[in-house]
Design a protein around this motif. Structure first.
Motif, PDB file in Angstrom:
ATOM      1  N   THR A   1       0.942  -1.209   0.029  1.00  0.00           N
ATOM      2  CA  THR A   1      -0.045   0.123   0.040  1.00  0.00           C
ATOM      3  C   THR A   1       0.994   1.131  -0.138  1.00  0.00           C
ATOM      4  O   THR A   1       0.797   2.222  -0.670  1.00  0.00           O
ATOM      5  CB  THR A   1      -0.768   0.049   1.309  1.00  0.00           C
TER       6      THR A   1
ATOM      7  N   ASN B   1       4.050   1.359  -1.180  1.00  0.00           N
ATOM      8  CA  ASN B   1       4.602   1.577  -2.492  1.00  0.00           C
ATOM      9  C   ASN B   1       3.921   2.272  -3.366  1.00  0.00           C
ATOM     10  O   ASN B   1       4.001   3.066  -4.157  1.00  0.00           O
ATOM     11  CB  ASN B   1       5.073   0.103  -2.747  1.00  0.00           C
ATOM     12  N   VAL B   2       2.243   1.514  -3.375  1.00  0.00           N
ATOM     13  CA  VAL B   2       1.414   2.409  -4.281  1.00  0.00           C
ATOM     14  C   VAL B   2       1.282   3.774  -4.189  1.00  0.00           C
ATOM     15  O   VAL B   2       1.249   4.665  -4.984  1.00  0.00           O
ATOM     16  CB  VAL B   2       0.130   1.609  -4.298  1.00  0.00           C
ATOM     17  N   ILE B   3       1.042   4.211  -2.993  1.00  0.00           N
ATOM     18  CA  ILE B   3       0.933   5.560  -2.410  1.00  0.00           C
ATOM     19  C   ILE B   3       1.973   6.513  -3.027  1.00  0.00           C
ATOM     20  O   ILE B   3       1.928   7.621  -3.591  1.00  0.00           O
ATOM     21  CB  ILE B   3       0.689   5.730  -1.034  1.00  0.00           C
TER      22      ILE B   3
ATOM     23  N   LEU C   1       4.458   5.596  -5.310  1.00  0.00           N
ATOM     24  CA  LEU C   1       4.762   5.766  -6.681  1.00  0.00           C
ATOM     25  C   LEU C   1       3.736   6.396  -7.289  1.00  0.00           C
ATOM     26  O   LEU C   1       4.020   7.441  -8.311  1.00  0.00           O
ATOM     27  CB  LEU C   1       4.783   4.307  -7.109  1.00  0.00           C
ATOM     28  N   THR C   2       2.396   6.701  -6.774  1.00  0.00           N
ATOM     29  CA  THR C   2       1.431   7.502  -7.306  1.00  0.00           C
ATOM     30  C   THR C   2       1.654   8.905  -7.030  1.00  0.00           C
ATOM     31  O   THR C   2       1.760   9.756  -8.196  1.00  0.00           O
ATOM     32  CB  THR C   2       0.160   7.214  -6.793  1.00  0.00           C
ATOM     33  N   ILE C   3       2.289   9.243  -5.925  1.00  0.00           N
ATOM     34  CA  ILE C   3       2.532  10.708  -5.713  1.00  0.00           C
ATOM     35  C   ILE C   3       3.775  11.208  -6.647  1.00  0.00           C
ATOM     36  O   ILE C   3       3.565  12.199  -7.280  1.00  0.00           O
ATOM     37  CB  ILE C   3       3.254  10.926  -4.394  1.00  0.00           C
TER      38      ILE C   3
ATOM     39  N   ALA D   1       4.405   9.862  -9.784  1.00  0.00           N
ATOM     40  CA  ALA D   1       4.070   9.798 -10.869  1.00  0.00           C
ATOM     41  C   ALA D   1       3.384  11.251 -11.110  1.00  0.00           C
ATOM     42  O   ALA D   1       3.555  11.764 -12.196  1.00  0.00           O
ATOM     43  CB  ALA D   1       3.087   8.616 -11.231  1.00  0.00           C
ATOM     44  N   LEU D   2       2.546  11.438 -10.027  1.00  0.00           N
ATOM     45  CA  LEU D   2       1.589  12.764 -10.463  1.00  0.00           C
ATOM     46  C   LEU D   2       2.718  14.018 -10.338  1.00  0.00           C
ATOM     47  O   LEU D   2       2.503  15.005 -11.256  1.00  0.00           O
ATOM     48  CB  LEU D   2       0.701  12.819  -9.224  1.00  0.00           C
TER      49      LEU D   2
ATOM     50  N   TYR E   1       2.655  16.269 -13.620  1.00  0.00           N
ATOM     51  CA  TYR E   1       1.862  17.654 -13.463  1.00  0.00           C
ATOM     52  C   TYR E   1       2.604  18.623 -14.410  1.00  0.00           C
ATOM     53  O   TYR E   1       1.835  19.476 -15.015  1.00  0.00           O
ATOM     54  CB  TYR E   1       2.048  17.976 -12.142  1.00  0.00           C
TER      55      TYR E   1
END
Length: 288
Positions: A13, A15-17, A19-21, A23-24, A28
């Motif tokens: 979880t 890791n996903v958070i 990596l998502t941050i 990526a954004l 952006y």
């Protein structure tokens, strides 16, 4: 199916958070440039954050695409990128293949001399004099020949070739294949990840480079795209400072549109190289 522990779930979880941050945060800036380029000047100034345009306005793009000289500069940049990359790869592959032969005499000395240029270059003035004495000033070859081979990319390619088992080449030679045949029929097909990756490195460099054009190209008709857009932005900035008669076209939207015009063609090639990109860099960088 084995049930995952609570620790693994928490780790995944997080890791996903994270990596998502990341990526954004990476995407952006590109998104803001795109939104700003299709916003009106008033809409751009209305907010500090440009998630969505208040109204879509393509005037900045219309202004850029109507400019005289844009398409010829596109043609110069495409020629430099395609021909320059082909020359880069021809020299990098052949040189890297020869230097990957450890039993060949003199390779260490040649490799030392090549690496030496990474630490101590000739400098700006000697490079300018070489280009001038070659008689290629104000030609596209002044933007290709001085960077015909990159030491960094050569090392990556050489290391990739060294990772190919020698037994494969020896088997081909026993079957009657020549050294050139081994290179083109055996080594190059096995090296496509590295070749695709390094080709992309060279292509991006040629596409984005403007400094050499500033040095060697004085004829405006032979300007590459990056130098053309740079000149356009400077002229608009000067016009803005002197009180231009159309404030809309002098604002940030046109600058962002210029960035998109230069960015979209080269970034559209990434999906075709993506599957080779990480593999090529990692394999070429492991073996020293």
């Amino acid at each position: 199916m084995k049930e995952r522990s609570i620790g693994n779930r928490i780790f995944n979880t997080i890791n996903v958070i994270v990596l998502t941050i990341l990526a954004l945060a990476t995407l952006y800036p590109f998104w803001e440039v795109l939104v700003s380029s299709i916003s009106s000047y008033e809409g751009y100034l209305a907010t500090d954050y440009h998630i969505l345009p208040t109204e879509v306005d393509l005037t900045a793009y219309k202004y850029i695409f109507r400019m005289e000289g844009l398409w010829s500069s596109y043609g110069v940049t495409i020629f430099i990128t395609v021909v320059g990359t082909l020359i880069n790869m021809l020299l990098t592959i052949t040189t890297g293949y020869v230097l990957s032969k450890e039993d060949l005499k003199g390779t260490k000395i040649i490799m030392f001399l090549i690496v030496f240029t990474m630490l101590f270059s000739g400098g700006l003035i000697p490079s300018y004099m070489v280009v001038k004495n070659l008689g290629i000033m104000n030609t596209v070859w002044a933007l290709i020949m001085p960077t015909a081979i990159s030491t960094y990319n050569l090392i990556i390619m050489k290391n990739f070739f060294m990772s190919i088992p020698k037994s494969i080449e020896e088997s081909a030679i026993i079957d009657g294949c020549t050294d050139i045949g081994v290179l083109f029929k055996i080594v190059i097909p096995l090296s496509m990840p590295a070749i695709a990756t390094i080709s992309l490195f060279y292509a991006v460099y040629h596409w984005n480079d403007y400094f050499q054009a500033v040095l060697y190209i004085t004829n405006r008709e032979k300007w590459p795209l990056q130098l053309f857009l740079r000149s356009m932005l400077f002229e608009n900035e000067a016009s803005s400072m002197s009180g231009g008669d159309d404030p809309y076209l002098l604002g940030t939207p046109i600058k962002m549109a210029a960035v998109m015009v230069a960015l979209i063609p080269i970034i559209s090639t990434y999906p075709f190289f993506q599957k080779y990109f990480v593999k090529g860099v990692m394999i070429g960088s492991v073996k020293g």
